[in-house]
Enzyme design. Sequence first.
Site, PDB file in Angstrom:
ATOM      1  N   LYS A   1       0.869  -1.194   0.000  1.00 51.74           N
ATOM      2  CA  LYS A   1       0.000   0.000   0.000  1.00 51.74           C
ATOM      3  C   LYS A   1       0.893   1.226   0.000  1.00 51.74           C
ATOM      4  CE  LYS A   1      -4.431   1.016   0.204  1.00 51.74           C
ATOM      5  NZ  LYS A   1      -5.579   0.197  -0.227  1.00 51.74           N
TER       6      LYS A   1
ATOM      7  N   ASP B   1      -6.971   4.434  -4.356  1.00 50.62           N
ATOM      8  CA  ASP B   1      -7.662   4.271  -3.068  1.00 50.62           C
ATOM      9  C   ASP B   1      -8.263   5.659  -2.804  1.00 50.62           C
ATOM     10  OD1 ASP B   1      -7.799   2.197  -0.627  1.00 50.62           O
ATOM     11  OD2 ASP B   1      -7.538   4.161   0.257  1.00 50.62           O
TER      12      ASP B   1
HETATM   13  P1  NDP Z   1     -12.887   8.026  -2.656  1.00 46.82           P
HETATM   14  O1  NDP Z   1     -11.787   8.991  -2.458  1.00 46.82           O
HETATM   15  O2  NDP Z   1     -13.456   7.845  -4.020  1.00 46.82           O
HETATM   16  O3  NDP Z   1     -14.112   8.363  -1.682  1.00 46.82           O
HETATM   17  C1  NDP Z   1     -13.928   8.401  -0.306  1.00 46.82           C
HETATM   18  C2  NDP Z   1     -15.242   8.792   0.343  1.00 46.82           C
HETATM   19  O4  NDP Z   1     -15.146   8.600   1.740  1.00 46.82           O
HETATM   20  C3  NDP Z   1     -15.598  10.253   0.132  1.00 46.82           C
HETATM   21  O5  NDP Z   1     -16.988  10.379   0.130  1.00 46.82           O
HETATM   22  C4  NDP Z   1     -14.986  10.904   1.355  1.00 46.82           C
HETATM   23  O6  NDP Z   1     -15.588  12.143   1.729  1.00 46.82           O
HETATM   24  C5  NDP Z   1     -15.259   9.857   2.418  1.00 46.82           C
HETATM   25  N1  NDP Z   1     -14.218   9.959   3.445  1.00 46.82           N
HETATM   26  C6  NDP Z   1     -12.893   9.709   3.308  1.00 46.82           C
HETATM   27  N2  NDP Z   1     -12.236   9.951   4.443  1.00 46.82           N
HETATM   28  C7  NDP Z   1     -13.183  10.360   5.315  1.00 46.82           C
HETATM   29  C8  NDP Z   1     -13.140  10.739   6.679  1.00 46.82           C
HETATM   30  N3  NDP Z   1     -11.980  10.754   7.365  1.00 46.82           N
HETATM   31  N4  NDP Z   1     -14.325  11.084   7.260  1.00 46.82           N
HETATM   32  C9  NDP Z   1     -15.488  11.061   6.570  1.00 46.82           C
HETATM   33  N5  NDP Z   1     -15.589  10.717   5.269  1.00 46.82           N
HETATM   34  C10 NDP Z   1     -14.457  10.358   4.671  1.00 46.82           C
HETATM   35  O7  NDP Z   1     -12.339   6.636  -2.088  1.00 46.82           O
HETATM   36  P2  NDP Z   1     -12.883   5.168  -2.363  1.00 46.82           P
HETATM   37  O8  NDP Z   1     -14.340   5.175  -2.558  1.00 46.82           O
HETATM   38  O9  NDP Z   1     -12.003   4.563  -3.386  1.00 46.82           O
HETATM   39  O10 NDP Z   1     -12.514   4.451  -0.978  1.00 46.82           O
HETATM   40  C11 NDP Z   1     -13.446   4.333   0.094  1.00 46.82           C
HETATM   41  C12 NDP Z   1     -13.022   3.206   1.024  1.00 46.82           C
HETATM   42  O11 NDP Z   1     -12.986   1.975   0.286  1.00 46.82           O
HETATM   43  C13 NDP Z   1     -11.623   3.345   1.648  1.00 46.82           C
HETATM   44  O12 NDP Z   1     -11.639   2.755   2.921  1.00 46.82           O
HETATM   45  C14 NDP Z   1     -10.750   2.494   0.715  1.00 46.82           C
HETATM   46  O13 NDP Z   1      -9.568   2.046   1.367  1.00 46.82           O
HETATM   47  C15 NDP Z   1     -11.702   1.345   0.426  1.00 46.82           C
HETATM   48  N6  NDP Z   1     -11.441   0.547  -0.762  1.00 46.82           N
HETATM   49  C16 NDP Z   1     -11.318   1.126  -1.989  1.00 46.82           C
HETATM   50  C17 NDP Z   1     -11.101   0.348  -3.094  1.00 46.82           C
HETATM   51  C18 NDP Z   1     -11.042   0.921  -4.468  1.00 46.82           C
HETATM   52  O14 NDP Z   1     -10.945   0.147  -5.416  1.00 46.82           O
HETATM   53  N7  NDP Z   1     -11.134   2.211  -4.643  1.00 46.82           N
HETATM   54  C19 NDP Z   1     -10.922  -1.119  -2.978  1.00 46.82           C
HETATM   55  C20 NDP Z   1     -11.146  -1.636  -1.648  1.00 46.82           C
HETATM   56  C21 NDP Z   1     -11.373  -0.812  -0.595  1.00 46.82           C
HETATM   57  P3  NDP Z   1     -14.791  13.507   1.469  1.00 46.82           P
HETATM   58  O15 NDP Z   1     -14.737  13.663  -0.016  1.00 46.82           O
HETATM   59  O16 NDP Z   1     -15.579  14.559   2.159  1.00 46.82           O
HETATM   60  O17 NDP Z   1     -13.434  13.290   2.091  1.00 46.82           O
HETATM   61  O1  2IT Z   2      -7.985  -1.555  -0.679  1.00 45.03           O
HETATM   62  C1  2IT Z   2      -7.916  -2.027  -1.832  1.00 45.03           C
HETATM   63  O2  2IT Z   2      -8.057  -3.237  -2.049  1.00 45.03           O
HETATM   64  C2  2IT Z   2      -7.687  -1.100  -2.944  1.00 45.03           C
HETATM   65  N1  2IT Z   2      -7.626   0.111  -2.726  1.00 45.03           N
HETATM   66  C3  2IT Z   2      -7.520  -1.623  -4.348  1.00 45.03           C
HETATM   67  C4  2IT Z   2      -6.133  -2.137  -4.563  1.00 45.03           C
HETATM   68  C5  2IT Z   2      -5.795  -2.505  -5.987  1.00 45.03           C
HETATM   69  O3  2IT Z   2      -4.611  -2.821  -6.199  1.00 45.03           O
HETATM   70  O4  2IT Z   2      -6.657  -2.490  -6.858  1.00 45.03           O
END
Ligand code: NDP
Ligand code: 2IT
Length: 450
Positions: free
Chosen positions: A125, A165
């Site tokens: 990561k 992420d």
């Molecule tokens: P994005 O940046 O697209 O969206 C993140 C969202 O979460 C936004 O709405 C953001 O609001 C909110 N957020 C983030 N930090 C905070 C905080 N401290 N307090 C309140 N709201 C918060 O990220 P993703 O959708 O890609 O990721 C979301 C989650 O999913 C994370 O935990 C990530 O690790 C996990 N994940 C993502 C994957 C991927 O493929 N993208 C795969 C597996 C897991 P704001 O804009 O106001 O900060």
């Molecule tokens: O938390 C996760 O699994 C991710 N942000 C996606 C990682 C990836 O390599 O696609």
Amino acid sequence: MTYIHDTITRLQHSSPAQAEFYQAVEEVLESIGPVLEADDRYRRHSIIERITEPERQIMFRVPWVDDAGNVQVNKGYRIEFSSTLGPYKGGLRFHRNVNAGIIKFLGFEQIFKNALTGLPIGGGKGGANFDPKGKSNGEIMRFCQSFMTELYRHIGPNTDVPAGDIGVGTREIGYMFGQYKRLTARYDGVLTGKSLLWGGSAVRKEATGYGCVYFAQYMLEDRGDSLTGKTCLVSGSGNVAIYTIEKLYQLGACPVTCSDSSGTIYHPDGIDLETLKDLKEVRSARLEEYLERHPGASFIPASDYPCDGHAVWRIAADLAFPSATQNELTEADAQALVAGGCKLVAEGANMPCTQGAVDVILDARLCYGPGKAANAGGVSTSQLEMAQNASMQCWSFDEVDSKLKAIMANIFRAARDTAAEFGEPHNLVLGANIAGFRRVADAMIEQGVV
Ligand code: NDP
Ligand code: 2IT
């Protein structure tokens, strides 16, 4: 158990002030106790001592120039945790709260998540304490270029393959890929989550949210239930939340919330997906603007829940999909979910539930899909992107989607069957942790002391 206490104490001394990392380690160690007792090879080969120490940690300065001409400096990270099962694989997070402990918790989770997928990918990561909020496109590009100017020497299609992420989507991957290509003169599959125009995979954008809903569907079907007609709570409004909402609608459920760091939208008729995509994917607007187009919805500011929870989880509903960030669902939130009749929690985010919340959810016998199982669709589809890049192929949307479904079904079965093997059939935390741990630990033993 003493080995848990001893491990956490050792980590607190060797890696101080990394609370989220200790939390992630403790959760895995609590699950694998029965395995360590049943098979003494894991102790003899010091698997716990080795697997909690990253193979390599890269920390670097990221200098860049803002639009006003000022020099800014951020801290960049890539933590290459485990290459036992394949090239390091895992996302990059750009968020102001990023520190070594957060990247280590995410990297540690990624080892077991990736093992659970059954695919040949190790765990890593990275990211930076860069806050993308309010930055211009030019600032984002210059930051990404500077970040890659250091990172490029550590990554490669067979060594380490980052993705997105929080705060890193297709745009940022594009700027980083461009800089990698310029520095190396190579067109490699070195990043995943690329644009469909130049090497990306169909379904990668949708994969984490879709995969999480497929996982929920398998959990419900296993109990003779389905998604049809279910009212759902979703937190977050980024990549994972948006495609969770999209798939919930496709499978006949009704998502009534979404949120960001400013607050929660509650729309009893169902969240309007087109508005949400326009606000977040096109205009990077604040969520409150949703009300301008949907007066029937309400907005609950985050400040109404200052420390012990989140408005999303206080609404009565059937299913919950935490899809924002770590520790966003507290013990009090979990109690509110149970009191509101919630039947299932599927984690789109990484470690969104505090340990207290997990205990409440498991005690109440809700269906609970832990993140390392339920959100593994994203990284799985990243691996499908790597496979397409390596073989110079390009698969159709339906082809990738059906592979994603099959992978999520396999993950569900592995977690469920392993949980049953250890006498707790409903406990997918136990099943996912043990199934992931066994695969990586057995491979470590075969590869010797490295
Ligand atoms: P994005 O940046 O697209 O969206 C993140 C969202 O979460 C936004 O709405 C953001 O609001 C909110 N957020 C983030 N930090 C905070 C905080 N401290 N307090 C309140 N709201 C918060 O990220 P993703 O959708 O890609 O990721 C979301 C989650 O999913 C994370 O935990 C990530 O690790 C996990 N994940 C993502 C994957 C991927 O493929 N993208 C795969 C597996 C897991 P704001 O804009 O106001 O900060
Ligand atoms: O938390 C996760 O699994 C991710 N942000 C996606 C990682 C990836 O390599 O696609």
